[in-house]
Write a protein that holds these residues in place. Sequence first.
Motif, PDB file in Angstrom:
ATOM      1  N   ARG A 187      -3.260  -5.735   5.141  1.00 40.69           N
ATOM      2  CA  ARG A 187      -2.243  -6.199   4.185  1.00 40.69           C
ATOM      3  C   ARG A 187      -0.860  -5.730   4.611  1.00 40.69           C
ATOM      4  O   ARG A 187       0.120  -6.479   4.501  1.00 40.69           O
ATOM      5  CB  ARG A 187      -2.560  -5.675   2.785  1.00 40.69           C
ATOM      6  N   THR A 203       0.853  -1.187   0.000  1.00 42.91           N
ATOM      7  CA  THR A 203       0.000   0.000   0.000  1.00 42.91           C
ATOM      8  C   THR A 203       0.888   1.235   0.000  1.00 42.91           C
ATOM      9  O   THR A 203       2.109   1.142   0.170  1.00 42.91           O
ATOM     10  CB  THR A 203      -0.879   0.049   1.265  1.00 42.91           C
ATOM     11  N   ASP A 260      -7.361   2.726   5.344  1.00 41.28           N
ATOM     12  CA  ASP A 260      -8.328   1.698   4.995  1.00 41.28           C
ATOM     13  C   ASP A 260      -8.028   0.412   5.760  1.00 41.28           C
ATOM     14  O   ASP A 260      -6.879  -0.023   5.847  1.00 41.28           O
ATOM     15  CB  ASP A 260      -8.247   1.447   3.485  1.00 41.28           C
ATOM     16  N   THR A 317      -1.820   3.862  -3.534  1.00 39.33           N
ATOM     17  CA  THR A 317      -3.127   3.991  -2.900  1.00 39.33           C
ATOM     18  C   THR A 317      -3.686   2.598  -2.649  1.00 39.33           C
ATOM     19  O   THR A 317      -3.425   1.666  -3.418  1.00 39.33           O
ATOM     20  CB  THR A 317      -4.101   4.787  -3.783  1.00 39.33           C
ATOM     21  N   PRO A 318      -4.483   2.449  -1.604  1.00 39.32           N
ATOM     22  CA  PRO A 318      -4.750   3.432  -0.551  1.00 39.32           C
ATOM     23  C   PRO A 318      -3.507   3.674   0.302  1.00 39.32           C
ATOM     24  O   PRO A 318      -2.576   2.874   0.277  1.00 39.32           O
ATOM     25  CB  PRO A 318      -5.870   2.775   0.267  1.00 39.32           C
ATOM     26  N   ALA A 341      -6.286  -2.293   3.820  1.00 38.73           N
ATOM     27  CA  ALA A 341      -4.907  -1.902   3.529  1.00 38.73           C
ATOM     28  C   ALA A 341      -4.030  -2.076   4.761  1.00 38.73           C
ATOM     29  O   ALA A 341      -2.888  -2.546   4.673  1.00 38.73           O
ATOM     30  CB  ALA A 341      -4.857  -0.459   3.041  1.00 38.73           C
TER      31      ALA A 341
END
Length: 211
Positions: free
Chosen positions: A202, A148, A196, A166-167, A199
């Motif tokens: 991750r 990200t 997010d 992004t994000p 995100a």
Amino acid sequence: MSTHAKRERLLLADLLEAEGPDAPTLCEGWNTRDLAAHVVVRERRADAAGGLLIKQLAPRLERVMTEFAAKPYEELIQLIRTGPPRFSPFALKQIDEASNTVEFYVHTEDVRRARPDWTPRALDPVFQDTLWSRLERTARLVGRGAPTGLVLRRPDGQTVVAHKGTPVVTVTGEPSELLIFACGRQNVAAVELDGDKEAIARLHETKQLGL
């Protein structure tokens, strides 16, 4: 006058000695003996240490690491404590400070934070500023594999972009904790993440941060 790198070197040596050769670390697959061998080889065997960055040299690095790990543990600790030989670039104070301040800080935390009862160290503002300076210079390198966008922010609002995309996830904390996070130790970094939710998840799970 003592440098940050020298202080962290001695702290790491003392901690490795106190923990013994078989204690866990945050370095996947390494115990304290393996970590001690890594530190010694990096400083004393330039012919093999290139394997840290060059895949073709990795087999040689592994062989030399195995040789050093087989040495008496007390000898490895003493080699760390006394520092590199005179012919090593790391023997130069400027190079030692530039290359080893973060190296030894992170590896000290690799040992400390592998224990279930660890607590963050209280670091003085000068050292925090030093770590921030190092992080500013290397943020794009350690963050290049982030899945990200990644922004690192100090509590006072200073920021550095570690990865464009992004994000965006913004990670806020003291420089020492941001370094731990950016070097791939996300689960033990005392930071706050904003962005997010997927995100953030991750980013927490990725193994692509750091060198």
